[in-house]
Design a protein around this motif. Structure first.
Motif, short mmCIF file in Angstrom:
data_model
loop_
_atom_site.label_atom_id
_atom_site.label_comp_id
_atom_site.label_asym_id
_atom_site.label_seq_id
_atom_site.Cartn_x
_atom_site.Cartn_y
_atom_site.Cartn_z
N LEU A 11 0.85 -1.18 0.00
CA LEU A 11 0.00 0.00 0.00
C LEU A 11 0.89 1.24 0.00
O LEU A 11 1.81 1.36 0.83
CB LEU A 11 -0.90 0.00 1.23
CG LEU A 11 -1.75 1.25 1.48
CD1 LEU A 11 -2.76 1.43 0.36
CD2 LEU A 11 -2.44 1.14 2.83
N VAL A 12 0.62 2.17 -0.89
CA VAL A 12 1.41 3.39 -1.00
C VAL A 12 0.48 4.55 -1.36
O VAL A 12 -0.56 4.35 -1.99
CB VAL A 12 2.52 3.22 -2.06
CG1 VAL A 12 1.94 3.01 -3.45
CG2 VAL A 12 3.50 4.38 -2.03
N GLN A 13 0.86 5.73 -0.93
CA GLN A 13 0.07 6.91 -1.28
C GLN A 13 0.37 7.36 -2.70
O GLN A 13 1.47 7.10 -3.24
CB GLN A 13 0.37 8.05 -0.30
CG GLN A 13 -0.19 7.83 1.09
CD GLN A 13 -0.04 9.06 1.97
OE1 GLN A 13 0.87 9.87 1.78
NE2 GLN A 13 -0.94 9.20 2.94
N ALA A 14 -0.57 8.04 -3.29
CA ALA A 14 -0.36 8.59 -4.63
C ALA A 14 0.89 9.46 -4.65
O ALA A 14 1.14 10.23 -3.71
CB ALA A 14 -1.58 9.41 -5.05
N GLY A 15 1.67 9.31 -5.70
CA GLY A 15 2.93 10.02 -5.81
C GLY A 15 4.11 9.24 -5.28
O GLY A 15 5.27 9.63 -5.50
N GLY A 16 3.84 8.16 -4.59
CA GLY A 16 4.91 7.34 -4.00
C GLY A 16 5.50 6.36 -4.98
O GLY A 16 5.17 6.35 -6.18
N SER A 17 6.38 5.51 -4.45
CA SER A 17 7.11 4.56 -5.28
C SER A 17 7.08 3.17 -4.66
O SER A 17 6.99 3.02 -3.44
CB SER A 17 8.57 4.99 -5.45
OG SER A 17 8.68 6.24 -6.10
N LEU A 18 7.18 2.18 -5.53
CA LEU A 18 7.35 0.79 -5.12
C LEU A 18 8.27 0.12 -6.12
O LEU A 18 8.32 0.51 -7.30
CB LEU A 18 6.02 0.03 -5.09
CG LEU A 18 5.08 0.25 -3.91
CD1 LEU A 18 3.77 -0.49 -4.17
CD2 LEU A 18 5.70 -0.21 -2.61
N ARG A 19 8.98 -0.91 -5.66
CA ARG A 19 9.81 -1.71 -6.55
C ARG A 19 9.39 -3.16 -6.44
O ARG A 19 9.50 -3.77 -5.38
CB ARG A 19 11.28 -1.58 -6.17
CG ARG A 19 12.23 -2.25 -7.17
CD ARG A 19 13.60 -2.40 -6.56
NE ARG A 19 14.63 -2.67 -7.55
CZ ARG A 19 15.80 -3.25 -7.25
NH1 ARG A 19 16.06 -3.59 -6.00
NH2 ARG A 19 16.69 -3.45 -8.20
N LEU A 20 8.89 -3.70 -7.54
CA LEU A 20 8.50 -5.10 -7.59
C LEU A 20 9.68 -5.95 -8.07
O LEU A 20 10.48 -5.50 -8.90
CB LEU A 20 7.33 -5.30 -8.54
CG LEU A 20 6.07 -4.47 -8.27
CD1 LEU A 20 4.97 -4.86 -9.26
CD2 LEU A 20 5.60 -4.62 -6.85
N SER A 21 9.74 -7.16 -7.54
CA SER A 21 10.76 -8.12 -7.97
C SER A 21 10.08 -9.42 -8.37
O SER A 21 9.02 -9.76 -7.85
CB SER A 21 11.75 -8.41 -6.84
OG SER A 21 12.42 -7.24 -6.43
N CYS A 22 10.71 -10.13 -9.27
CA CYS A 22 10.22 -11.44 -9.69
C CYS A 22 11.42 -12.35 -9.88
O CYS A 22 12.28 -12.08 -10.72
CB CYS A 22 9.42 -11.33 -10.98
SG CYS A 22 8.96 -12.91 -11.71
N VAL A 23 11.45 -13.42 -9.10
CA VAL A 23 12.55 -14.38 -9.17
C VAL A 23 12.08 -15.61 -9.92
O VAL A 23 11.01 -16.17 -9.62
CB VAL A 23 13.04 -14.77 -7.78
CG1 VAL A 23 14.16 -15.77 -7.88
CG2 VAL A 23 13.50 -13.53 -7.01
N ALA A 24 12.86 -16.02 -10.89
CA ALA A 24 12.55 -17.20 -11.69
C ALA A 24 13.41 -18.38 -11.27
O ALA A 24 14.59 -18.22 -10.93
CB ALA A 24 12.77 -16.90 -13.17
N SER A 25 12.84 -19.56 -11.33
CA SER A 25 13.58 -20.78 -11.02
C SER A 25 13.03 -21.93 -11.87
O SER A 25 11.97 -21.80 -12.49
CB SER A 25 13.46 -21.12 -9.54
OG SER A 25 12.11 -21.37 -9.19
#
Length: 122
Positions: A11-25
């Motif tokens: 959950l983040v406020q408008a204008g904020g940032s997030l970094r998604l990660s995806c690990v493959a195996s």
């Protein structure tokens, strides 16, 4: 078989940032395109971004261009989605996916993760 596991949602406020990660195996992903998709409540899943194996080609949907950046670390079998200047309309479940092919097309992704929720409050 390829397994994909996403993380980094929240959950983040408008204008904020997030970094998604995806690990493959499960197998070596040499030559595989990595992509991000999202699905908002009541809407169809849509393409967000993709990156070629060598990182030379990156493709974005117009709605996120200039705000989101896709990248990958092949040594870690990981793809990232840096999301800046988030808007409430970015709220969705974000899915990682992979395919053999080219990053400039949005079809034919073969393997999918389970998704991670991103919620942007106004």
């Amino acid at each position: 078989q390829v397994q994909l596991v996403e993380s980094g949602g929240g959950l983040v406020q408008a204008g904020g940032s997030l970094r998604l990660s995806c690990v493959a195996s499960g197998r070596t992903l040499t030559g595989y395109v990595m992509g991000w998709f999202r699905q908002a409540p009541g809407k169809e899943r849509e393409f967000v971004a993709a990156i070629s194996w060598d990182g030379a080609t990156r493709n974005y949907t117009p709605a996120v261009k200039g705000r989101f950046t896709i990248s990958r670390d092949n040594a870690k079998n990981t793809v990232y989605l840096q999301m800046n200047s988030l808007k409430p309309e970015d709220t969705a479940v974000y899915y990682c996916a992979t395919k053999l092919g080219i990053a400039s097309t949005t079809e034919n992704y073969k393997y999918w993760g389970q998704g991670t929720q991103v919620t942007v409050s106004s």
